[in-house]
Scaffold this motif. Structure first.
Motif, PDB file in Angstrom:
ATOM      1  N   TYR A   1      76.955  26.398  39.536  1.00  0.00           N
ATOM      2  CA  TYR A   1      76.786  25.999  41.081  1.00  0.00           C
ATOM      3  C   TYR A   1      77.047  24.715  40.771  1.00  0.00           C
ATOM      4  O   TYR A   1      76.684  24.257  39.950  1.00  0.00           O
ATOM      5  CB  TYR A   1      75.691  26.824  41.533  1.00  0.00           C
ATOM      6  CG  TYR A   1      74.087  26.611  41.232  1.00  0.00           C
ATOM      7  CD1 TYR A   1      74.141  27.100  39.890  1.00  0.00           C
ATOM      8  CD2 TYR A   1      73.809  25.633  41.995  1.00  0.00           C
ATOM      9  CE1 TYR A   1      72.520  25.886  39.451  1.00  0.00           C
ATOM     10  CE2 TYR A   1      71.944  25.844  41.357  1.00  0.00           C
ATOM     11  CZ  TYR A   1      71.499  25.540  40.394  1.00  0.00           C
ATOM     12  OH  TYR A   1      70.058  25.629  40.173  1.00  0.00           O
ATOM     13  N   GLY A   2      76.875  24.203  42.173  1.00  0.00           N
ATOM     14  CA  GLY A   2      76.812  22.882  42.701  1.00  0.00           C
ATOM     15  C   GLY A   2      77.832  22.314  42.225  1.00  0.00           C
ATOM     16  O   GLY A   2      78.185  21.292  41.884  1.00  0.00           O
ATOM     17  N   LEU A   3      79.191  23.212  42.726  1.00  0.00           N
ATOM     18  CA  LEU A   3      80.463  22.408  42.292  1.00  0.00           C
ATOM     19  C   LEU A   3      81.463  22.100  43.970  1.00  0.00           C
ATOM     20  O   LEU A   3      80.547  23.122  44.932  1.00  0.00           O
ATOM     21  CB  LEU A   3      81.277  23.088  41.964  1.00  0.00           C
ATOM     22  CG  LEU A   3      81.265  22.998  40.224  1.00  0.00           C
ATOM     23  CD1 LEU A   3      81.434  24.521  39.510  1.00  0.00           C
ATOM     24  CD2 LEU A   3      81.562  22.134  39.086  1.00  0.00           C
TER      25      LEU A   3
ATOM     26  N   GLU B   1      84.662  10.313  42.232  1.00  0.00           N
ATOM     27  CA  GLU B   1      85.313  11.761  41.553  1.00  0.00           C
ATOM     28  C   GLU B   1      84.449  12.412  40.183  1.00  0.00           C
ATOM     29  O   GLU B   1      84.196  11.017  39.693  1.00  0.00           O
ATOM     30  CB  GLU B   1      87.166  11.123  41.256  1.00  0.00           C
ATOM     31  CG  GLU B   1      87.844  11.250  42.696  1.00  0.00           C
ATOM     32  CD  GLU B   1      88.000  12.645  43.490  1.00  0.00           C
ATOM     33  OE1 GLU B   1      88.040  13.474  43.058  1.00  0.00           O
ATOM     34  OE2 GLU B   1      87.187  12.227  44.442  1.00  0.00           O
ATOM     35  N   GLU B   2      84.537  13.057  39.754  1.00  0.00           N
ATOM     36  CA  GLU B   2      83.528  13.733  38.437  1.00  0.00           C
ATOM     37  C   GLU B   2      84.253  14.446  38.232  1.00  0.00           C
ATOM     38  O   GLU B   2      85.167  15.648  38.316  1.00  0.00           O
ATOM     39  CB  GLU B   2      83.118  13.963  38.475  1.00  0.00           C
ATOM     40  CG  GLU B   2      81.953  15.257  39.439  1.00  0.00           C
ATOM     41  CD  GLU B   2      80.827  15.627  39.434  1.00  0.00           C
ATOM     42  OE1 GLU B   2      79.994  15.309  40.715  1.00  0.00           O
ATOM     43  OE2 GLU B   2      79.731  16.846  39.000  1.00  0.00           O
ATOM     44  N   MET B   3      83.769  14.100  36.594  1.00  0.00           N
ATOM     45  CA  MET B   3      84.145  14.847  35.452  1.00  0.00           C
ATOM     46  C   MET B   3      83.176  15.429  35.052  1.00  0.00           C
ATOM     47  O   MET B   3      82.721  14.924  34.225  1.00  0.00           O
ATOM     48  CB  MET B   3      84.834  14.822  34.197  1.00  0.00           C
ATOM     49  CG  MET B   3      85.514  15.565  33.200  1.00  0.00           C
ATOM     50  SD  MET B   3      86.532  16.085  33.127  1.00  0.00           S
ATOM     51  CE  MET B   3      88.318  16.056  33.580  1.00  0.00           C
TER      52      MET B   3
ATOM     53  N   ASN C   1      73.716  23.261  37.569  1.00  0.00           N
ATOM     54  CA  ASN C   1      74.109  22.802  38.554  1.00  0.00           C
ATOM     55  C   ASN C   1      74.460  21.721  38.178  1.00  0.00           C
ATOM     56  O   ASN C   1      73.629  20.872  38.330  1.00  0.00           O
ATOM     57  CB  ASN C   1      72.521  22.628  39.227  1.00  0.00           C
ATOM     58  CG  ASN C   1      72.245  22.582  40.854  1.00  0.00           C
ATOM     59  OD1 ASN C   1      73.673  22.437  40.817  1.00  0.00           O
ATOM     60  ND2 ASN C   1      71.560  22.528  41.591  1.00  0.00           N
ATOM     61  N   PHE C   2      75.227  21.405  39.180  1.00  0.00           N
ATOM     62  CA  PHE C   2      76.225  20.518  39.231  1.00  0.00           C
ATOM     63  C   PHE C   2      75.797  19.537  40.418  1.00  0.00           C
ATOM     64  O   PHE C   2      76.749  18.523  40.691  1.00  0.00           O
ATOM     65  CB  PHE C   2      77.552  20.206  38.808  1.00  0.00           C
ATOM     66  CG  PHE C   2      78.003  20.821  36.800  1.00  0.00           C
ATOM     67  CD1 PHE C   2      77.669  19.596  36.206  1.00  0.00           C
ATOM     68  CD2 PHE C   2      78.548  22.423  36.936  1.00  0.00           C
ATOM     69  CE1 PHE C   2      78.061  20.324  34.928  1.00  0.00           C
ATOM     70  CE2 PHE C   2      78.791  22.548  36.111  1.00  0.00           C
ATOM     71  CZ  PHE C   2      78.408  21.431  34.707  1.00  0.00           C
ATOM     72  N   GLY C   3      74.996  19.892  41.086  1.00  0.00           N
ATOM     73  CA  GLY C   3      74.535  18.928  42.023  1.00  0.00           C
ATOM     74  C   GLY C   3      75.660  18.969  43.939  1.00  0.00           C
ATOM     75  O   GLY C   3      74.348  18.212  44.550  1.00  0.00           O
ATOM     76  N   TRP C   4      76.551  18.838  43.567  1.00  0.00           N
ATOM     77  CA  TRP C   4      77.072  19.255  45.053  1.00  0.00           C
ATOM     78  C   TRP C   4      76.186  20.589  45.856  1.00  0.00           C
ATOM     79  O   TRP C   4      75.232  21.056  45.867  1.00  0.00           O
ATOM     80  CB  TRP C   4      78.660  19.208  45.380  1.00  0.00           C
ATOM     81  CG  TRP C   4      79.045  19.996  45.918  1.00  0.00           C
ATOM     82  CD1 TRP C   4      79.544  20.982  46.909  1.00  0.00           C
ATOM     83  CD2 TRP C   4      79.322  18.286  46.867  1.00  0.00           C
ATOM     84  NE1 TRP C   4      80.236  20.545  48.295  1.00  0.00           N
ATOM     85  CE2 TRP C   4      80.213  18.749  48.348  1.00  0.00           C
ATOM     86  CE3 TRP C   4      79.320  17.148  46.887  1.00  0.00           C
ATOM     87  CZ2 TRP C   4      80.115  18.228  49.334  1.00  0.00           C
ATOM     88  CZ3 TRP C   4      79.858  16.614  47.849  1.00  0.00           C
ATOM     89  CH2 TRP C   4      80.798  16.812  49.093  1.00  0.00           C
ATOM     90  N   LYS C   5      76.063  19.952  47.137  1.00  0.00           N
ATOM     91  CA  LYS C   5      76.385  18.943  48.106  1.00  0.00           C
ATOM     92  C   LYS C   5      75.143  17.742  48.247  1.00  0.00           C
ATOM     93  O   LYS C   5      75.040  17.141  48.955  1.00  0.00           O
ATOM     94  CB  LYS C   5      77.067  19.045  49.145  1.00  0.00           C
ATOM     95  CG  LYS C   5      75.413  19.644  49.810  1.00  0.00           C
ATOM     96  CD  LYS C   5      75.692  19.852  51.838  1.00  0.00           C
ATOM     97  CE  LYS C   5      74.629  20.664  52.539  1.00  0.00           C
ATOM     98  NZ  LYS C   5      74.812  20.613  53.820  1.00  0.00           N
TER      99      LYS C   5
END
Ligand SMILES: [Ca+2]
Ligand SMILES: [Ca+2]
Length: 454
Positions: free
Chosen positions: A280-282, A308-310, A321-325
């Motif tokens: 999640y966190g996308l 922008e991220e990879m 958890n990729f952090g967004w938002k």
């Protein structure tokens, strides 16, 4: 010339076998070979069926999937057309902007069961993943009437639909979902694991219209699947005890939850969290891929106004958890200076700011026959017409080369691998398909017969 090309490559491959890694990287010698010289406008992905046919399948936003034969010929009749002039899918079809036919994945046993999956925007603007089958008599023709809805997710806005789908090395279907659009994720979809945690937004989506009998209406809790990477089992309808199926139709089970999904069942903090969620966190994971060698999941997540991220998921890690938002790239959302401090997040492996580009097209780690570029991670920016390659050393990724000012990489919107590992990309604007070509081994001549290099 083509025959000579393949002979040279085959001969040289034997000598170069085993040479991999950054030490042998030769990105300066990369060129782009035209494989299809027009006729596939709106192309946003290239796939293979894994059936030994060595065909390529080109996914086009307008609703068609076209076949390129093993001999390199674009077949005149589409494999499938759910758009204009074709057969509408079960819940209708919308295209344009960020909507349309957005993804294709062939079942791992496609060679024997003929099943494949598409991700498209339905007639009401929602995300649908549907199953189709190949026709009985013609391997280059799908059965256009075979469409069966597997999953429907409510979309509150026209943008950020994600849209890419892939079967993982585990045999399960991964579905990249954007945060539902508008800007700055107004419903906090990226961080909401439970439908009730949508920051004041109505968690339930109001699906409009009544589907035909036997077609899933969708689940009002499906909005909580936005901003996620989902993982479902299309071969089963089994679910854990106490399952929270946020996308499943109440009376029409169309998929199962794989054992090991991090929020499956009701234990502890999993209570009420959607079982379909794998990461999640996308914000908008427009394109992603699996590394065919080490099985890493590689996600290009399109940013808001700053980064922008990879992202990279090593091996079979779950629940990241990729952090967004809260975060955007390595930073606090919208900040060009303050690093993100969200507890428990997974930082990206790479980011670039909006002077460099504004819309990342997530890429592939090169695992094809040109061993001089083995392991390089290719990705692009569709709006700034750039192609990038990054290399990894000791777990740290570094941008190694940028290509720009080349018509081949204008509006580069998708990549894909052939069955033989060759890496392709699509340029939406010119309707062409290109293959990334490089020396088989460093210092060797480049064997290519198409596009002049950058
Ligand atoms: Ca749960
Ligand atoms: Ca992130």
């Amino acid at each position: 010339m083509k025959r000579l090309l393949s002979l040279c490559v085959t001969a040289a491959l034997g000598a170069a076998h085993g040479m991999t890694g950054a030490a042998t990287m030769d990105l300066d010698a990369v060129t782009f070979q035209t494989v299809v010289n027009g006729g596939v406008g709106g192309a946003l992905a290239v796939r293979h069926a894994g059936d030994g046919s060595n065909r390529l399948f080109v996914v086009r936003q307008g609703g068609t999937i076209n076949v390129i034969s093993a001999a390199g010929t674009l077949l005149p009749t589409a494999f499938l057309n759910i758009g204009s002039g074709g057969t509408a899918p079960p819940l209708g079809f919308t295209t344009g902007g960020e909507r349309g036919l957005l993804g294709l994945a062939f079942h791992p046993q496609y060679a024997t069961n003929g099943r494949f999956y598409i991700n498209y925007t339905d007639g009401s603007g929602n995300t649908v993943v549907a199953e189709y089958t190949v026709s009985g008599g013609n391997p280059d023709q799908a059965d256009a009437s075979s469409g069966r809805v597997i999953l429907r997710v409510y979309q509150p806005n026209s943008n950020h639909n994600g849209g890419d789908i892939h079967f993982g090395p585990d045999g399960y279907l991964y579905i990249g979902m954007g945060d539902g659009g508008s800007g700055n994720d107004p419903c906090n979809a990226g961080q909401a694991l439970v439908p009730g945690d949508m920051s004041g937004c109505t968690p339930g989506g109001s699906f409009t219209g009544t589907p035909p009998s036997g077609v899933p209406q969708g689940n009002a809790s499906s909005r909580a699947l936005l901003g996620k990477m989902l993982r479902i089992d299309v071969d089963s309808t089994n679910t854990p005890v106490g399952a929270d199926l946020c996308g499943a139709d109440t009376n029409l089970r169309t998929y199962g939850i794989p054992a090991g999904n991090p929020f499956a069942g009701d234990a502890g903090s999993n209570a009420s969290a959607c079982d379909e969620i794998y990461h999640y966190g996308l914000r908008n994971p427009w394109r992603f891929s699996f590394d065919r060698v080490n099985h890493d999941l590689i996600i290009g997540d399109v940013g808001q106004n700053a980064w922008e991220e990879m992202d990279l998921v090593p091996g079979s890690a779950a629940g990241l958890n990729f952090g967004w938002k809260v975060c955007e790239g390595f930073h606090v959302r919208g900040s060009t200076s303050n690093l993100c401090t969200l507890a428990g997040r997974t930082d990206p492996i790479l980011e670039y700011d909006h002077d460099v580009g504004v819309s990342i097209t997530g890429g592939y780690r090169y695992r094809g026959p040109y061993t001089s570029i083995s392991g390089a991670l290719f990705y692009a920016d569709a709006y700034y017409d750039k192609l990038f390659a990054a290399t990894e050393s000791g777990g740290t990724w570094t941008l190694a080369k940028t290509w720009s000012s080349n018509p081949a990489i204008a509006t580069l919107t998708g990549f894909g691998e052939g069955e033989d590992g060759h890496l392709y990309f699509t340029a939406m604007g010119d309707g062409k398909i290109y293959r990334i070509v490089a020396p088989v081994a460093p210092g060797n001549a480049v064997f290519e017969d198409g596009f002049e290099g950058p």
